[in-house]
Scaffold this motif. Structure first.
Motif, PDB file in Angstrom:
ATOM      1  N   CYS A   1      -4.681  -1.928  10.627  1.00  0.00           N
ATOM      2  CA  CYS A   1      -3.494  -1.072  10.766  1.00  0.00           C
ATOM      3  C   CYS A   1      -2.904  -0.703   9.410  1.00  0.00           C
ATOM      4  CB  CYS A   1      -2.428  -1.763  11.610  1.00  0.00           C
ATOM      5  SG  CYS A   1      -2.925  -2.084  13.312  1.00  0.00           S
ATOM      6  N   ALA A   2      -3.324  -1.363   8.349  1.00  0.00           N
ATOM      7  CA  ALA A   2      -2.764  -1.105   7.017  1.00  0.00           C
ATOM      8  C   ALA A   2      -2.951   0.341   6.593  1.00  0.00           C
ATOM      9  CB  ALA A   2      -3.383  -2.054   5.989  1.00  0.00           C
ATOM     10  N   ALA A   3      -4.115   0.912   6.861  1.00  0.00           N
ATOM     11  CA  ALA A   3      -4.374   2.290   6.432  1.00  0.00           C
ATOM     12  C   ALA A   3      -3.411   3.263   7.101  1.00  0.00           C
ATOM     13  CB  ALA A   3      -5.820   2.670   6.734  1.00  0.00           C
ATOM     14  N   GLN A   4      -3.173   3.074   8.384  1.00  0.00           N
ATOM     15  CA  GLN A   4      -2.252   3.961   9.091  1.00  0.00           C
ATOM     16  C   GLN A   4      -0.825   3.769   8.579  1.00  0.00           C
ATOM     17  OE1 GLN A   4      -3.145   4.361  13.167  1.00  0.00           O
ATOM     18  NE2 GLN A   4      -1.182   5.273  13.693  1.00  0.00           N
ATOM     19  N   ALA A   5      -0.431   2.530   8.301  1.00  0.00           N
ATOM     20  CA  ALA A   5       0.914   2.279   7.767  1.00  0.00           C
ATOM     21  C   ALA A   5       1.074   2.952   6.405  1.00  0.00           C
ATOM     22  CB  ALA A   5       1.166   0.776   7.661  1.00  0.00           C
ATOM     23  N   LYS A   6       0.062   2.836   5.551  1.00  0.00           N
ATOM     24  CA  LYS A   6       0.136   3.443   4.212  1.00  0.00           C
ATOM     25  C   LYS A   6       0.242   4.960   4.310  1.00  0.00           C
ATOM     26  CE  LYS A   6      -2.001   3.532  -0.315  1.00  0.00           C
ATOM     27  NZ  LYS A   6      -3.152   3.085  -1.120  1.00  0.00           N
ATOM     28  N   ALA A   7      -0.547   5.567   5.193  1.00  0.00           N
ATOM     29  CA  ALA A   7      -0.502   7.024   5.355  1.00  0.00           C
ATOM     30  C   ALA A   7       0.863   7.469   5.861  1.00  0.00           C
ATOM     31  CB  ALA A   7      -1.606   7.464   6.311  1.00  0.00           C
ATOM     32  N   GLN A   8       1.430   6.710   6.764  1.00  0.00           N
ATOM     33  CA  GLN A   8       2.742   7.061   7.301  1.00  0.00           C
ATOM     34  C   GLN A   8       3.809   6.940   6.213  1.00  0.00           C
ATOM     35  OE1 GLN A   8       3.612   5.428  11.205  1.00  0.00           O
ATOM     36  NE2 GLN A   8       5.768   5.252  10.635  1.00  0.00           N
ATOM     37  N   ILE A   9       3.736   5.895   5.397  1.00  0.00           N
ATOM     38  CA  ILE A   9       4.682   5.734   4.280  1.00  0.00           C
ATOM     39  C   ILE A   9       4.550   6.916   3.328  1.00  0.00           C
ATOM     40  CG2 ILE A   9       5.240   4.340   2.252  1.00  0.00           C
ATOM     41  CD1 ILE A   9       4.365   1.866   3.995  1.00  0.00           C
ATOM     42  N   ALA A  10       3.318   7.318   3.046  1.00  0.00           N
ATOM     43  CA  ALA A  10       3.083   8.451   2.137  1.00  0.00           C
ATOM     44  C   ALA A  10       3.707   9.738   2.675  1.00  0.00           C
ATOM     45  CB  ALA A  10       1.588   8.638   1.908  1.00  0.00           C
ATOM     46  N   ARG A  11       3.774   9.880   4.004  1.00  0.00           N
ATOM     47  CA  ARG A  11       4.411  11.055   4.621  1.00  0.00           C
ATOM     48  C   ARG A  11       5.933  10.942   4.626  1.00  0.00           C
ATOM     49  NH1 ARG A  11       0.522   9.926   8.548  1.00  0.00           N
ATOM     50  NH2 ARG A  11       2.119   9.227  10.028  1.00  0.00           N
ATOM     51  N   GLY A  12       6.452   9.761   4.241  1.00  0.00           N
ATOM     52  CA  GLY A  12       7.902   9.567   4.216  1.00  0.00           C
ATOM     53  C   GLY A  12       8.485   9.132   5.543  1.00  0.00           C
ATOM     54  N   ASP A  13       7.634   8.780   6.491  1.00  0.00           N
ATOM     55  CA  ASP A  13       8.107   8.335   7.806  1.00  0.00           C
ATOM     56  C   ASP A  13       8.047   6.809   7.833  1.00  0.00           C
ATOM     57  OD1 ASP A  13       8.685   7.795  10.437  1.00  0.00           O
ATOM     58  OD2 ASP A  13       7.167   9.146  11.262  1.00  0.00           O
ATOM     59  N   LEU A  14       9.190   6.160   7.739  1.00  0.00           N
ATOM     60  CA  LEU A  14       9.249   4.700   7.651  1.00  0.00           C
ATOM     61  C   LEU A  14       9.562   4.035   8.993  1.00  0.00           C
ATOM     62  CD1 LEU A  14      11.189   4.359   4.265  1.00  0.00           C
ATOM     63  CD2 LEU A  14       8.715   4.521   4.669  1.00  0.00           C
TER      64      LEU A  14
ATOM     65  N   VAL B   1       5.277 -12.793  -1.583  1.00  0.00           N
ATOM     66  CA  VAL B   1       4.562 -11.602  -2.014  1.00  0.00           C
ATOM     67  C   VAL B   1       5.564 -10.458  -2.125  1.00  0.00           C
ATOM     68  CG1 VAL B   1       2.696  -9.998  -1.434  1.00  0.00           C
ATOM     69  CG2 VAL B   1       2.519 -12.405  -0.777  1.00  0.00           C
ATOM     70  N   PRO B   2       5.674  -9.837  -3.290  1.00  0.00           N
ATOM     71  CA  PRO B   2       6.595  -8.699  -3.397  1.00  0.00           C
ATOM     72  C   PRO B   2       6.039  -7.474  -2.676  1.00  0.00           C
ATOM     73  CG  PRO B   2       5.432  -9.042  -5.466  1.00  0.00           C
ATOM     74  CD  PRO B   2       5.016 -10.152  -4.547  1.00  0.00           C
ATOM     75  N   ASP B   3       6.933  -6.624  -2.187  1.00  0.00           N
ATOM     76  CA  ASP B   3       6.523  -5.405  -1.506  1.00  0.00           C
ATOM     77  C   ASP B   3       5.528  -4.625  -2.361  1.00  0.00           C
ATOM     78  OD1 ASP B   3       8.073  -5.807   0.751  1.00  0.00           O
ATOM     79  OD2 ASP B   3       9.755  -4.604   0.012  1.00  0.00           O
ATOM     80  N   ALA B   4       4.438  -4.198  -1.754  1.00  0.00           N
ATOM     81  CA  ALA B   4       3.426  -3.407  -2.462  1.00  0.00           C
ATOM     82  C   ALA B   4       3.932  -1.993  -2.723  1.00  0.00           C
ATOM     83  CB  ALA B   4       2.134  -3.366  -1.643  1.00  0.00           C
ATOM     84  N   ILE B   5       4.806  -1.505  -1.839  1.00  0.00           N
ATOM     85  CA  ILE B   5       5.395  -0.172  -1.993  1.00  0.00           C
ATOM     86  C   ILE B   5       6.907  -0.343  -1.914  1.00  0.00           C
ATOM     87  CG2 ILE B   5       5.549   2.163  -1.075  1.00  0.00           C
ATOM     88  CD1 ILE B   5       2.776   1.697   0.212  1.00  0.00           C
ATOM     89  N   ALA B   6       7.567  -0.256  -3.043  1.00  0.00           N
ATOM     90  CA  ALA B   6       9.013  -0.466  -3.094  1.00  0.00           C
ATOM     91  C   ALA B   6       9.747   0.592  -2.279  1.00  0.00           C
ATOM     92  CB  ALA B   6       9.494  -0.423  -4.544  1.00  0.00           C
ATOM     93  N   GLY B   7      10.806   0.153  -1.605  1.00  0.00           N
ATOM     94  CA  GLY B   7      11.678   1.068  -0.880  1.00  0.00           C
ATOM     95  C   GLY B   7      11.149   1.551   0.452  1.00  0.00           C
ATOM     96  N   ALA B   8      10.089   0.943   0.957  1.00  0.00           N
ATOM     97  CA  ALA B   8       9.498   1.400   2.223  1.00  0.00           C
ATOM     98  C   ALA B   8       9.983   0.590   3.421  1.00  0.00           C
ATOM     99  CB  ALA B   8       7.977   1.374   2.125  1.00  0.00           C
ATOM    100  N   GLY B   9      10.993  -0.257   3.236  1.00  0.00           N
ATOM    101  CA  GLY B   9      11.607  -0.989   4.339  1.00  0.00           C
ATOM    102  C   GLY B   9      10.638  -1.881   5.097  1.00  0.00           C
ATOM    103  N   PRO B  10      10.941  -2.149   6.370  1.00  0.00           N
ATOM    104  CA  PRO B  10      10.085  -3.023   7.168  1.00  0.00           C
ATOM    105  C   PRO B  10       8.639  -2.536   7.276  1.00  0.00           C
ATOM    106  CG  PRO B  10      12.200  -2.763   8.235  1.00  0.00           C
ATOM    107  CD  PRO B  10      12.176  -1.795   7.086  1.00  0.00           C
ATOM    108  N   LEU B  11       8.438  -1.218   7.352  1.00  0.00           N
ATOM    109  CA  LEU B  11       7.067  -0.702   7.412  1.00  0.00           C
ATOM    110  C   LEU B  11       6.310  -1.052   6.135  1.00  0.00           C
ATOM    111  CD1 LEU B  11       4.925   0.835   8.996  1.00  0.00           C
ATOM    112  CD2 LEU B  11       5.823   2.952   7.991  1.00  0.00           C
ATOM    113  N   GLY B  12       6.986  -0.978   5.006  1.00  0.00           N
ATOM    114  CA  GLY B  12       6.364  -1.379   3.739  1.00  0.00           C
ATOM    115  C   GLY B  12       6.075  -2.866   3.701  1.00  0.00           C
ATOM    116  N   GLY B  13       6.958  -3.668   4.291  1.00  0.00           N
ATOM    117  CA  GLY B  13       6.709  -5.101   4.382  1.00  0.00           C
ATOM    118  C   GLY B  13       5.503  -5.402   5.246  1.00  0.00           C
TER     119      GLY B  13
END
Length: 168
Positions: free
Chosen positions: A98-111, A23-35
């Motif tokens: 936990c996906a929603a919290q991970a997505k919100a954190q990625i959106a804030r730029g905190d990986l 499965v390719p990363d849903a959000i490119a460039g988000a590192g392990p949190l994106g994975g």
């Protein structure tokens, strides 16, 4: 035994020949949190065992323990081993929620994975829980040729018969 296995990767083509769904990363460039986010949104089940691909010394019994701990006792968002080096968020069980919290954190730029864990209800498996699994090398990462050579040396030492052992 896991029945829904996949690899989440920023370069899906690299792993296409392994016989496992990639499965390719849903959000490119988000590192392990994106994975992690990708694994959670793509998962079919409520609980997801997440493993970094560079941890070759994890015994199946430890993974089973993580899964068991995530389904017993007080409900938690994640079950994460904790060593003297700290939490091991890439060898853990997470709830799909936990996906929603991970997505919100990625959106804030905190990986940072540690920032995600700080906002979750986490059950930690500490030294006593990890001791039966020979914790010295459990979370040894293999990322470079030097790491690989060191790990091979460890594996060869572990396979040699003990000199203290009596054979007949």
């Amino acid at each position: 035994m896991a029945t829904d296995v996949r690899i989440v990767a920023n370069d899906a083509e690299r792993y296409a020949d392994l016989g496992v769904r990639v499965v390719p990363d849903a959000i490119a460039g988000a590192g392990p949190l994106g994975g992690l986010y990708t694994a959670l949104v793509d998962a079919r089940h409520d609980r997801v065992l997440v493993l970094a691909c560079d941890l070759p010394f994890l015994p199946a019994a430890l993974l089973q323990r993580l899964a068991q701990e995530s389904g017993t006792g007080e409900p938690v968002d994640a079950v994460v081993p904790k060593t003297e080096r700290g939490l091991q968020p890439l060898c853990a069980v997470y709830r799909k929620t936990c996906a929603a919290q991970a997505k919100a954190q990625i959106a804030r730029g905190d990986l940072r994975m540690t920032a995600l864990l700080a906002g979750l209800h986490v059950r930690e498996l500490g030294h006593d829980a990890l001791a039966p699994y020979d914790g010295e090398a459990l979370f040894e990462n293999i990322n470079t040729p030097h790491d690989y050579a060191r790990a091979r040396g460890r594996g060869e030492r572990d396979e040699k018969p003990s000199e203290d052992r009596i054979t007949e």
